[in-house]
Design an enzyme around this catalytic site. Structure first.
Site, PDB file in Angstrom:
ATOM      1  N   GLU A 178      49.125 -13.077  -3.324  1.00 14.58           N
ATOM      2  CA  GLU A 178      48.760 -14.501  -3.303  1.00 14.58           C
ATOM      3  C   GLU A 178      49.154 -15.134  -1.967  1.00 14.58           C
ATOM      4  O   GLU A 178      48.419 -15.949  -1.412  1.00 14.58           O
ATOM      5  CB  GLU A 178      49.468 -15.250  -4.431  1.00 14.58           C
ATOM      6  CG  GLU A 178      49.005 -14.856  -5.816  1.00 14.58           C
ATOM      7  CD  GLU A 178      49.775 -15.596  -6.878  1.00 14.58           C
ATOM      8  OE1 GLU A 178      49.159 -16.457  -7.546  1.00 14.58           O
ATOM      9  OE2 GLU A 178      50.988 -15.335  -7.054  1.00 14.58           O
ATOM     10  N   LYS A 204      44.359 -23.658 -10.855  1.00 16.83           N
ATOM     11  CA  LYS A 204      44.492 -22.367 -10.180  1.00 16.83           C
ATOM     12  C   LYS A 204      43.549 -21.381 -10.889  1.00 16.83           C
ATOM     13  O   LYS A 204      43.975 -20.538 -11.684  1.00 16.83           O
ATOM     14  CB  LYS A 204      45.958 -21.895 -10.237  1.00 16.83           C
ATOM     15  CG  LYS A 204      46.267 -20.705  -9.374  1.00 16.83           C
ATOM     16  CD  LYS A 204      47.766 -20.406  -9.394  1.00 16.83           C
ATOM     17  CE  LYS A 204      48.092 -19.189  -8.554  1.00 16.83           C
ATOM     18  NZ  LYS A 204      49.529 -18.882  -8.562  1.00 16.83           N
TER      19      LYS A 204
END
Length: 119
Positions: free
Chosen positions: A21, A98
């Protein structure tokens, strides 16, 4: 209180607890509801007496694209604090989406919703 809403602000950020990420980044989507009294601005037709939502949108994108954090909770808090820097804004609701969260089962979205106001 009156409300100004911005929905679907998109920006790429490098937030998350996993190395992938942080390295690759991902898209975050932000929804805002800014609470304020718009009567003074409406009475005088004066932008200076309200909140300039275009500027707020740019600032939110800057926060998302800025310094990485582990948690979307932290990201939402940073966004809320940025919005409250505008004098007219008394309260803000922030939703951080997200949609590409690293989850191993099918899902549509992950969100955090917070509400912050001036003390």
């Amino acid at each position: 209180m009156d409300r100004v809403a911005l929905r679907g602000l998109k920006a790429r950020g490098h937030h998350g607890v996993f190395p992938k990420e942080r390295e690759e980044g991902q898209t975050f989507i932000v929804d805002l509801v800014l609470s304020l009294d718009t009567r003074p601005a409406a009475a005088d037709d004066d932008l200076a007496k309200t909140v300039h939502y275009g500027i707020v949108a740019e600032e939110v994108v800057d926060v998302v694209q800025g310094e990485p954090v582990d948690l979307i909770e932290t990201l939402a808090e940073r966004i809320a604090q940025q919005c409250l820097k505008h004098e007219a804004v008394r309260e803000v609701e922030v939703v951080v989406h997200k949609p590409d969260a690293p989850i191993t089962v099918p899902f549509d979205d992950v969100t955090i919703t917070i509400t912050r106001s001036r003390v």
